[in-house]
Design a protein around this motif. Structure first.
Motif, PDB file in Angstrom:
ATOM      1  N   GLN A  28       0.821  -1.203   0.000  1.00 48.27           N
ATOM      2  CA  GLN A  28       0.000   0.000   0.000  1.00 48.27           C
ATOM      3  C   GLN A  28       0.862   1.262   0.000  1.00 48.27           C
ATOM      4  O   GLN A  28       0.576   2.232  -0.704  1.00 48.27           O
ATOM      5  N   GLN A  29       1.935   1.249   0.789  1.00 49.64           N
ATOM      6  CA  GLN A  29       2.815   2.412   0.841  1.00 49.64           C
ATOM      7  C   GLN A  29       3.405   2.716  -0.534  1.00 49.64           C
ATOM      8  O   GLN A  29       3.438   3.875  -0.975  1.00 49.64           O
ATOM      9  N   PHE A  30       3.855   1.697  -1.233  1.00 50.31           N
ATOM     10  CA  PHE A  30       4.452   1.923  -2.547  1.00 50.31           C
ATOM     11  C   PHE A  30       3.395   2.316  -3.578  1.00 50.31           C
ATOM     12  O   PHE A  30       3.682   3.092  -4.499  1.00 50.31           O
ATOM     13  N   GLU A  31       2.179   1.830  -3.411  1.00 44.70           N
ATOM     14  CA  GLU A  31       1.096   2.221  -4.318  1.00 44.70           C
ATOM     15  C   GLU A  31       0.788   3.711  -4.169  1.00 44.70           C
ATOM     16  O   GLU A  31       0.658   4.442  -5.156  1.00 44.70           O
ATOM     17  N   VAL A  32       0.659   4.163  -2.913  1.00 43.75           N
ATOM     18  CA  VAL A  32       0.421   5.587  -2.672  1.00 43.75           C
ATOM     19  C   VAL A  32       1.636   6.395  -3.122  1.00 43.75           C
ATOM     20  O   VAL A  32       1.505   7.480  -3.714  1.00 43.75           O
ATOM     21  N   GLY A  33       2.829   5.865  -2.870  1.00 37.12           N
ATOM     22  CA  GLY A  33       4.043   6.551  -3.302  1.00 37.12           C
ATOM     23  C   GLY A  33       4.078   6.790  -4.799  1.00 37.12           C
ATOM     24  O   GLY A  33       4.503   7.851  -5.270  1.00 37.12           O
ATOM     25  N   ALA A  34       3.619   5.808  -5.566  1.00 37.60           N
ATOM     26  CA  ALA A  34       3.586   5.962  -7.025  1.00 37.60           C
ATOM     27  C   ALA A  34       2.635   7.084  -7.431  1.00 37.60           C
ATOM     28  O   ALA A  34       2.907   7.847  -8.371  1.00 37.60           O
ATOM     29  N   GLN A  35       1.511   7.205  -6.709  1.00 37.76           N
ATOM     30  CA  GLN A  35       0.565   8.282  -7.003  1.00 37.76           C
ATOM     31  C   GLN A  35       1.200   9.638  -6.712  1.00 37.76           C
ATOM     32  O   GLN A  35       1.028  10.599  -7.471  1.00 37.76           O
ATOM     33  N   VAL A  36       1.946   9.720  -5.618  1.00 36.43           N
ATOM     34  CA  VAL A  36       2.635  10.963  -5.270  1.00 36.43           C
ATOM     35  C   VAL A  36       3.673  11.312  -6.335  1.00 36.43           C
ATOM     36  O   VAL A  36       3.767  12.455  -6.804  1.00 36.43           O
ATOM     37  N   LEU A  37       4.458  10.329  -6.735  1.00 34.99           N
ATOM     38  CA  LEU A  37       5.485  10.552  -7.753  1.00 34.99           C
ATOM     39  C   LEU A  37       4.884  11.043  -9.069  1.00 34.99           C
ATOM     40  O   LEU A  37       5.495  11.837  -9.785  1.00 34.99           O
ATOM     41  N   SER A  38       3.674  10.584  -9.376  1.00 38.20           N
ATOM     42  CA  SER A  38       3.030  10.994 -10.627  1.00 38.20           C
ATOM     43  C   SER A  38       2.686  12.477 -10.628  1.00 38.20           C
ATOM     44  O   SER A  38       2.406  13.055 -11.688  1.00 38.20           O
ATOM     45  N   HIS A  39       2.712  13.110  -9.447  1.00 41.62           N
ATOM     46  CA  HIS A  39       2.471  14.543  -9.331  1.00 41.62           C
ATOM     47  C   HIS A  39       3.780  15.322  -9.180  1.00 41.62           C
ATOM     48  O   HIS A  39       3.764  16.479  -8.751  1.00 41.62           O
ATOM     49  N   ASP A  40       4.892  14.664  -9.516  1.00 44.02           N
ATOM     50  CA  ASP A  40       6.210  15.302  -9.447  1.00 44.02           C
ATOM     51  C   ASP A  40       6.555  15.714  -8.020  1.00 44.02           C
ATOM     52  O   ASP A  40       7.128  16.779  -7.779  1.00 44.02           O
ATOM     53  N   ILE A  59       7.485  10.249   1.244  1.00 46.71           N
ATOM     54  CA  ILE A  59       8.136   9.592   2.386  1.00 46.71           C
ATOM     55  C   ILE A  59       7.207   8.466   2.820  1.00 46.71           C
ATOM     56  O   ILE A  59       6.125   8.717   3.363  1.00 46.71           O
ATOM     57  N   LEU A  60       7.603   7.228   2.565  1.00 45.87           N
ATOM     58  CA  LEU A  60       6.806   6.070   2.940  1.00 45.87           C
ATOM     59  C   LEU A  60       7.096   5.756   4.406  1.00 45.87           C
ATOM     60  O   LEU A  60       8.254   5.594   4.789  1.00 45.87           O
ATOM     61  N   GLU A  61       6.036   5.664   5.225  1.00 47.64           N
ATOM     62  CA  GLU A  61       6.228   5.487   6.667  1.00 47.64           C
ATOM     63  C   GLU A  61       5.467   4.263   7.187  1.00 47.64           C
ATOM     64  O   GLU A  61       4.337   4.383   7.677  1.00 47.64           O
ATOM     65  N   PRO A  62       6.079   3.083   7.135  1.00 48.44           N
ATOM     66  CA  PRO A  62       5.495   1.901   7.778  1.00 48.44           C
ATOM     67  C   PRO A  62       6.031   1.787   9.214  1.00 48.44           C
ATOM     68  O   PRO A  62       7.002   1.084   9.487  1.00 48.44           O
ATOM     69  N   GLU A  63       5.397   2.495  10.125  1.00 46.86           N
ATOM     70  CA  GLU A  63       5.869   2.557  11.515  1.00 46.86           C
ATOM     71  C   GLU A  63       5.688   1.211  12.216  1.00 46.86           C
ATOM     72  O   GLU A  63       4.666   0.551  12.060  1.00 46.86           O
ATOM     73  N   ILE A  64       6.691   0.824  12.999  1.00 48.65           N
ATOM     74  CA  ILE A  64       6.573  -0.350  13.874  1.00 48.65           C
ATOM     75  C   ILE A  64       6.428   0.144  15.310  1.00 48.65           C
ATOM     76  O   ILE A  64       7.239   0.935  15.790  1.00 48.65           O
ATOM     77  N   THR A  65       5.387  -0.318  15.992  1.00 45.07           N
ATOM     78  CA  THR A  65       5.153   0.078  17.382  1.00 45.07           C
ATOM     79  C   THR A  65       6.349  -0.325  18.245  1.00 45.07           C
ATOM     80  O   THR A  65       6.843  -1.459  18.149  1.00 45.07           O
TER      81      THR A  65
END
Length: 296
Positions: free
Chosen positions: A158-170, A174-180
């Motif tokens: 999911q993080q990389f999917e959203v990241g690709a959408q962000v990149l498409s807007h130039d 910052i992908l943040e998969p936080e571990i508790t």
């Protein structure tokens, strides 16, 4: 993508300030700052008070690109002013600090030991608006609560999917998969996370780069393969509930990773402090987090 901002993020000698407390985390941040819930009655009043705190921070003499590479803003902050200028423009033009925007809208219920991000149906419009305001990149958070390989793979996908959408807007994600920080199998989760991220990085097109924000690891150097990866612009670390001294000590054990602290950044600040006392306290904090970020 702004080349000057990219150069600062890639090679800047400092850390990223997380000034992105949302509606859910703002009351706790305000309470730590000495503003109790009886001081406001509406969300609008609450956001006004936390904006005043953020403005005080960014106006401090030591809050400049010399030690603060970038700053992550909440959407409400992006739409407000610092010293009479739009917030993102002020950060870059007056302070030399690269602006980022928190874009996630909260977390889904826990499943498979993780909490995915809620849907963001209006993300394209938000990214267009942020880009127009001079925002360089974004931050998007999801949370891992257990060493569950399937759940962690879902988070990373999911993080990389959203990241690709962000990149498409130039813009730079910052992908943040936080571990508790207090889970018993944190080290195992960190290894699973590293493996999953590396698999996804290797699938990116040549020339594509992202940033990563991770919880400070149990094993020093755990995320060195990410620091060294050609498709990673920068790896930053969240304080995750560690106090500032603990977070700084852990950060200093991980060369190449810089801080992106929120709670640890505002620790010790108070609405009751005079401007001189406030500026001195935030100055000491910035110096300490900077030192830990550039250690090694």
């Amino acid at each position: 993508m702004n080349d000057d901002m990219a150069a600062q993020v890639r090679a800047g000698n400092g850390f990223i300030a997380a000034l992105d407390q949302s509606g859910g985390s703002s009351p706790k941040a305000l309470a730590a700052y000495g503003v109790t819930t009886d001081a406001y009655t509406t969300d609008s009043e609450m956001f006004g008070m936390i904006h005043a705190m953020r403005e005080r921070i960014v106006m401090a003499p030591d809050f400049t690109g010399a030690k603060v590479v970038g700053a992550i803003l909440f959407e409400d902050t992006m739409d407000r002013m610092f010293a009479g200028q739009p917030a993102a423009a002020f950060l870059w033009q007056a302070r030399g600090v690269v602006p980022f925007l928190k874009i996630d809208k909260g977390l889904e219920a826990q499943a498979h030991g993780v909490q995915l991000m809620k849907p963001m149906p209006d993300l394209d419009a938000l990214l267009d608006r942020a880009h127009g305001l001079g925002v360089f990149g974004t931050k998007e958070r999801s949370v891992i609560h257990a060493a569950d390989a399937a759940g962690i793979d879902m988070i990373v996908a999911q993080q990389f999917e959203v990241g690709a959408q962000v990149l498409s807007h130039d813009m730079m994600p910052i992908l943040e998969p936080e571990i508790t920080i207090d889970i018993p199998d944190k080290a195992e989760a960190e290894q699973m996370l590293l493996d999953s991220i590396l698999r996804h990085l290797d699938q990116l097109a040549d020339g594509t780069v992202v940033m990563l924000k991770v919880t400070l690891p149990e094993v020093a150097g755990q995320y060195q393969p990410l620091v060294d990866h050609p498709r990673v612009m920068r790896v930053v670390a969240l304080s995750g509930g560690y106090d500032r001294d603990t977070a700084n000590a852990k950060l200093a054990q991980n060369p190449g990773i810089i801080a992106s602290f929120s709670r640890a950044l505002t620790e010790g600040l108070s609405v009751q402090q005079s401007d001189d006392a406030f500026n001195a306290e935030i100055g000491r904090t910035i110096a300490a987090i900077h030192a830990a970020s550039v250690a090694g």
